[in-house]
Write a protein that holds these residues in place. Structure first.
Motif, PDB file in Angstrom:
ATOM      1  N   GLN A   1       0.831  -1.183   0.000  1.00 49.67           N
ATOM      2  CA  GLN A   1       0.000   0.000   0.000  1.00 49.67           C
ATOM      3  C   GLN A   1       0.877   1.249   0.000  1.00 49.67           C
ATOM      4  O   GLN A   1       1.914   1.291   0.655  1.00 49.67           O
ATOM      5  N   SER A   2       0.439   2.274  -0.703  1.00 54.86           N
ATOM      6  CA  SER A   2       1.195   3.522  -0.743  1.00 54.86           C
ATOM      7  C   SER A   2       1.083   4.243   0.589  1.00 54.86           C
ATOM      8  O   SER A   2       0.049   4.223   1.248  1.00 54.86           O
ATOM      9  N   ARG A   3       2.191   4.875   1.005  1.00 54.83           N
ATOM     10  CA  ARG A   3       2.186   5.680   2.225  1.00 54.83           C
ATOM     11  C   ARG A   3       1.628   7.076   1.966  1.00 54.83           C
ATOM     12  O   ARG A   3       1.388   7.845   2.894  1.00 54.83           O
ATOM     13  N   ASP A   4       1.453   7.423   0.707  1.00 54.85           N
ATOM     14  CA  ASP A   4       1.006   8.764   0.329  1.00 54.85           C
ATOM     15  C   ASP A   4      -0.008   8.617  -0.803  1.00 54.85           C
ATOM     16  O   ASP A   4       0.297   8.051  -1.847  1.00 54.85           O
ATOM     17  N   VAL A   5      -1.209   9.137  -0.592  1.00 58.49           N
ATOM     18  CA  VAL A   5      -2.264   9.001  -1.607  1.00 58.49           C
ATOM     19  C   VAL A   5      -1.865   9.676  -2.914  1.00 58.49           C
ATOM     20  O   VAL A   5      -2.398   9.346  -3.979  1.00 58.49           O
ATOM     21  N   ASN A   6      -0.929  10.614  -2.847  1.00 59.80           N
ATOM     22  CA  ASN A   6      -0.492  11.314  -4.048  1.00 59.80           C
ATOM     23  C   ASN A   6       0.654  10.595  -4.765  1.00 59.80           C
ATOM     24  O   ASN A   6       1.100  11.043  -5.820  1.00 59.80           O
ATOM     25  N   VAL A   7       1.130   9.499  -4.176  1.00 61.59           N
ATOM     26  CA  VAL A   7       2.232   8.748  -4.774  1.00 61.59           C
ATOM     27  C   VAL A   7       1.826   7.283  -4.860  1.00 61.59           C
ATOM     28  O   VAL A   7       2.090   6.490  -3.960  1.00 61.59           O
ATOM     29  N   PRO A   8       1.147   6.870  -5.926  1.00 59.94           N
ATOM     30  CA  PRO A   8       0.707   5.482  -6.046  1.00 59.94           C
ATOM     31  C   PRO A   8       1.890   4.532  -6.148  1.00 59.94           C
ATOM     32  O   PRO A   8       2.978   4.897  -6.610  1.00 59.94           O
ATOM     33  N   VAL A   9       1.683   3.294  -5.705  1.00 60.37           N
ATOM     34  CA  VAL A   9       2.729   2.274  -5.774  1.00 60.37           C
ATOM     35  C   VAL A   9       3.128   2.049  -7.234  1.00 60.37           C
ATOM     36  O   VAL A   9       2.285   2.066  -8.139  1.00 60.37           O
ATOM     37  N   ILE A  10       4.412   1.852  -7.454  1.00 63.54           N
ATOM     38  CA  ILE A  10       4.920   1.617  -8.808  1.00 63.54           C
ATOM     39  C   ILE A  10       4.181   0.454  -9.453  1.00 63.54           C
ATOM     40  O   ILE A  10       4.110  -0.640  -8.897  1.00 63.54           O
ATOM     41  N   ASP A  11       3.612   0.690 -10.628  1.00 60.42           N
ATOM     42  CA  ASP A  11       2.896  -0.368 -11.339  1.00 60.42           C
ATOM     43  C   ASP A  11       3.432  -0.579 -12.746  1.00 60.42           C
ATOM     44  O   ASP A  11       2.858  -1.311 -13.545  1.00 60.42           O
ATOM     45  N   LYS A  12       4.572   0.055 -13.045  1.00 57.33           N
ATOM     46  CA  LYS A  12       5.205  -0.163 -14.352  1.00 57.33           C
ATOM     47  C   LYS A  12       6.663   0.275 -14.284  1.00 57.33           C
ATOM     48  O   LYS A  12       7.044   1.132 -13.467  1.00 57.33           O
ATOM     49  N   ALA A  13       7.487  -0.334 -15.126  1.00 57.80           N
ATOM     50  CA  ALA A  13       8.903   0.012 -15.208  1.00 57.80           C
ATOM     51  C   ALA A  13       9.425  -0.392 -16.579  1.00 57.80           C
ATOM     52  O   ALA A  13       8.966  -1.378 -17.167  1.00 57.80           O
ATOM     53  N   HIS A  14      10.387   0.382 -17.076  1.00 58.49           N
ATOM     54  CA  HIS A  14      10.897   0.149 -18.429  1.00 58.49           C
ATOM     55  C   HIS A  14      12.343   0.624 -18.487  1.00 58.49           C
ATOM     56  O   HIS A  14      12.660   1.734 -18.039  1.00 58.49           O
ATOM     57  N   ALA A  15      13.231  -0.206 -19.000  1.00 60.50           N
ATOM     58  CA  ALA A  15      14.627   0.196 -19.149  1.00 60.50           C
ATOM     59  C   ALA A  15      15.267  -0.540 -20.317  1.00 60.50           C
ATOM     60  O   ALA A  15      14.849  -1.643 -20.684  1.00 60.50           O
ATOM     61  N   LYS A  16      16.288   0.093 -20.879  1.00 63.48           N
ATOM     62  CA  LYS A  16      17.135  -0.523 -21.892  1.00 63.48           C
ATOM     63  C   LYS A  16      18.581  -0.463 -21.409  1.00 63.48           C
ATOM     64  O   LYS A  16      19.012   0.535 -20.843  1.00 63.48           O
ATOM     65  N   TYR A  17      19.308  -1.553 -21.650  1.00 60.36           N
ATOM     66  CA  TYR A  17      20.726  -1.573 -21.330  1.00 60.36           C
ATOM     67  C   TYR A  17      21.488  -1.788 -22.630  1.00 60.36           C
ATOM     68  O   TYR A  17      21.376  -2.849 -23.258  1.00 60.36           O
ATOM     69  N   VAL A  18      22.246  -0.766 -23.051  1.00 66.39           N
ATOM     70  CA  VAL A  18      22.994  -0.832 -24.303  1.00 66.39           C
ATOM     71  C   VAL A  18      24.361  -1.443 -24.010  1.00 66.39           C
ATOM     72  O   VAL A  18      25.222  -0.825 -23.387  1.00 66.39           O
ATOM     73  N   HIS A  19      24.548  -2.671 -24.478  1.00 66.68           N
ATOM     74  CA  HIS A  19      25.763  -3.452 -24.221  1.00 66.68           C
ATOM     75  C   HIS A  19      26.416  -3.769 -25.566  1.00 66.68           C
ATOM     76  O   HIS A  19      25.734  -3.764 -26.600  1.00 66.68           O
ATOM     77  N   PRO A  20      27.727  -4.022 -25.592  1.00 66.01           N
ATOM     78  CA  PRO A  20      28.377  -4.365 -26.872  1.00 66.01           C
ATOM     79  C   PRO A  20      27.728  -5.532 -27.609  1.00 66.01           C
ATOM     80  O   PRO A  20      27.790  -5.591 -28.847  1.00 66.01           O
ATOM     81  N   ILE A  21      27.099  -6.462 -26.892  1.00 67.64           N
ATOM     82  CA  ILE A  21      26.459  -7.584 -27.579  1.00 67.64           C
ATOM     83  C   ILE A  21      25.130  -7.164 -28.205  1.00 67.64           C
ATOM     84  O   ILE A  21      24.576  -7.886 -29.040  1.00 67.64           O
ATOM     85  N   GLY A  22      24.604  -6.025 -27.804  1.00 70.07           N
ATOM     86  CA  GLY A  22      23.310  -5.562 -28.294  1.00 70.07           C
ATOM     87  C   GLY A  22      22.494  -4.951 -27.165  1.00 70.07           C
ATOM     88  O   GLY A  22      22.912  -4.954 -26.003  1.00 70.07           O
ATOM     89  N   THR A  23      21.345  -4.417 -27.506  1.00 71.67           N
ATOM     90  CA  THR A  23      20.494  -3.757 -26.517  1.00 71.67           C
ATOM     91  C   THR A  23      19.561  -4.766 -25.852  1.00 71.67           C
ATOM     92  O   THR A  23      18.846  -5.515 -26.516  1.00 71.67           O
ATOM     93  N   ILE A  24      19.605  -4.770 -24.520  1.00 65.97           N
ATOM     94  CA  ILE A  24      18.712  -5.605 -23.717  1.00 65.97           C
ATOM     95  C   ILE A  24      17.600  -4.704 -23.202  1.00 65.97           C
ATOM     96  O   ILE A  24      17.865  -3.642 -22.645  1.00 65.97           O
TER      97      ILE A  24
END
Length: 335
Positions: free
Chosen positions: A227-250
């Motif tokens: 549960q969020s401790r702050d009604v104005n800050v909802p719990v994280i429900d999504k995340a997205h990242a890319k890692y650019v490595h010499p073998i390619g992008t993950i």
């Protein structure tokens, strides 16, 4: 013993950790790194030397800083973090006791950190890997002092040197009005080390070997009960990242699929998760999904047993581990 400087856990929040404790832990951490490097390079003699040195340091640590009850005798958040993250504890019971002590100190402090430069780097990874991932998420999302969110709500566009480089109450003089404003960088990496946690433990991009030839995808989706401790800050429900490595992008992207037909009382029950992953050519990956029912996992709206590039390695204890070859995948499953 001669100490070169006493910075140690620099800029902690009124909770100093003895420099001798910090030095011993980091001595052990360096030995761990050197053992791994020597092993990977095939230098067996050097690897053995560093392993033996690490065992000696662990014995010294236990003698100096572990009490008769198996708990630490130095009671700071940073002390608990370093004992685990630097490998000074090896037995499961000792690590569990230490992690519970860390979680309790954080909660008793109003779910606030007291760590400085050295403790902050590892506090969230330590929590996530020792069964307290939801607490790590709460710290990451906090807007209270001290936190990354506190900096943001006070106008930060980069990470500060101090937790309180600026406050509404005292400007550049800090949270209590007594900081030395002459030492006050507004673009300072140390506390920004949290993004290692964000990549590895929140989004979930990691490796199990040398050079990301074997990729791990372990999405750190907060539990439905958080549960969020702050009604104005909802719990994280999504995340997205890319890692650019010499073998390619993950790439890894996950989100909780909102179901507006579900009543508030039953929110979190069998909620659906979408996970999109891109694995570069000439690599393989293990994907850890927080569900023990492999039969209900779909990839691109088809059961995974219809895709020859996906195999189930194991499914138990709330986790299904898949092995996949290179390519793009779109999974959906119930948590």
């Amino acid at each position: 013993m001669k100490i070169g400087n006493t910075w140690g856990d620099w800029l902690n929040v009124n909770e100093d950790t003895p420099i001798e404790y910090v030095d011993l832990c980091y001595h052990g951490y360096v030995c761990q790194l050197m053992h791994e490097l020597a092993s990977d390079l095939g230098k067996t003699d050097e690897a053995k030397q560093f392993s033996e040195r690490m065992n000696q340091l662990r014995q010294n640590f236990a003698k100096q800083y572990v009490g008769s009850d198996g708990g630490l005798t130095v009671h700071t958040q940073t002390a608990y973090v370093l004992a685990i993250s630097c490998g000074m504890l090896t037995e499961a019971k000792a690590i569990e006791k230490c992690s519970l002590g860390l979680a309790e100190r954080i909660r008793s402090n109003g779910i606030r950190m007291t760590t400085g430069f050295l403790g902050t780097r590892s506090i969230l990874p330590t929590l996530s890997t020792s069964g307290h991932h939801d607490l790590a998420v709460q710290l990451f999302q906090s807007r209270d002092f001290p936190s990354w969110g506190y900096e943001v709500v006070n106008g930060a566009t980069s990470v500060w040197e101090r937790w309180d480089s600026y406050t509404i109450e005292h400007g550049f003089d800090g949270f209590n009005g007594s900081n030395n404003a002459a030492m006050n960088s507004f673009n300072h990496y140390a506390f920004g080390a949290v993004m290692e946690w964000a990549f590895r433990h929140l989004v979930g991009i990691d490796t199990s070997g040398i050079g990301f030839q074997r990729i791990l995808i372990l999405p750190g989706i907060p539990s439905p009960k958080l549960q969020s401790r702050d009604v104005n800050v909802p719990v994280i429900d999504k995340a997205h990242a890319k890692y650019v490595h010499p073998i390619g992008t993950i790439e890894c992207q996950w989100h909780v699929i909102e179901d507006k037909s579900v009543s508030e009382k039953s929110i979190g029950e069998n909620r659906q998760i979408a996970l999109n992953v891109v694995i570069p050519a000439n690599t393989t990956a293990e994907i850890w999904l927080p569900t023990s029912d492999a039969s209900q996992i779909q990839e691109n709206q088809r059961p995974i047993d219809q895709d020859s590039s996906i195999s189930v390695l194991r499914s138990a204890s709330g986790v299904t581990v898949l092995q996949v070859s290179s390519g793009s995948y779109r999974f959906q499953f119930a948590q």
